[in-house]
Design a protein around this motif. Structure first.
Motif: not given
Length: 237
Positions: A130, A65-66, A126-127, A50, A69-70, A62, A54-55
């Motif tokens: 990213r 993946s977002g 993931t973050e 993920f 994460v959220e 994207r 996101r990239t």
């Protein structure tokens, strides 16, 4: 009233009548290690998947993946643990749900805890991935494309090797967080390290000894994680 500290309590029989308190603490440590290590492996895989998602230029990837994460970063870990253990078996197909509920202990607690911790930590990884990917100079990507590299080759040979070197420190901290977060599994009945210490405290009333042992073991585990990652990083360089 003076409290009588007695470290000999660790040699006495625990609640199960089979193991000593020391053996129960060590068994709990084993479950902590198993849960944290397995969750970290899955979290790394999810974070890599993920994090790259996101990239990439693809908007659908994207967005997906977002959302991942959220969602998993936005809900407290304790709530997610309860959802996986109490709610998930009731909303999935009944045959599968009954099979999960019918698992013997500690697997009936371990598997939901593993799924919960993997997805929760994966969102944080993931973050990290990213940010590492986006820290690589854009000119290097453009140069690789100009040399004829495909999209996958750009990530594999140019971006990811550099990104991983940048994210080693935050990944180390996240791995330590995984070890500590595994203690939440106690709330669904998994007798990992914290659960074993609490069981000892409730049965013997030796609070100081039980949680002193747990504190020392957590400290040793996390120091071992840090030193292991540092050694691997030095070998890599």
């Amino acid at each position: 009233m003076n409290y009588d500290w007695s470290w000999s309590i660790f040699g006495q029989r625990s609640l199960d009548g089979v193991h000593t308190f020391l053996e129960s603490i060590l068994i709990g440590t084993g479950w902590t290690l198993a849960l944290a290590l397995c969750a970290w492996i899955f979290a790394l895989g999810l974070g890599l998947l993920f994090g790259i998602g996101r990239t990439v230029p693809n908007k659908a990837l994207r967005l997906l993946s977002g959302i991942y994460v959220e969602f998993f970063r936005g809900i407290p870990l304790l709530v997610q643990m309860f959802l996986w253990y109490f709610v998930m078996p009731e909303v999935i197909p009944s045959q599968m749900g009954n099979a999960i509920k019918g698992l013997p202990a500690p697997w009936a607690q371990f598997l939901p805890a593993l799924a919960c911790l993997s997805l929760y930590q994966g969102a944080h990884v993931t973050e990290i991935v990213r940010s590492g990917v986006q820290s690589v100079a854009r000119g290097q990507k453009n140069a690789a494309v100009a040399m004829g590299f495909s999209f996958a080759q750009v990530y594999r040979y140019v971006i990811l090797p550099q990104a991983f070197r940048l994210v080693v420190p935050p990944l180390t901290s996240q791995m330590m967080s995984t070890v500590k977060s595994s203690s939440v599994a106690m709330t669904i009945g998994l007798l990992e390290l914290t659960g074993a210490a609490r069981s000892m405290q409730e049965f013997s009333f030796h609070v100081f000894e039980a949680f002193s042992a747990a504190t020392l073991i957590y400290l040793v585990l996390n120091v071992t994680v840090v030193q292991s990652v540092r050694r691997l990083d030095r070998l890599h360089h």
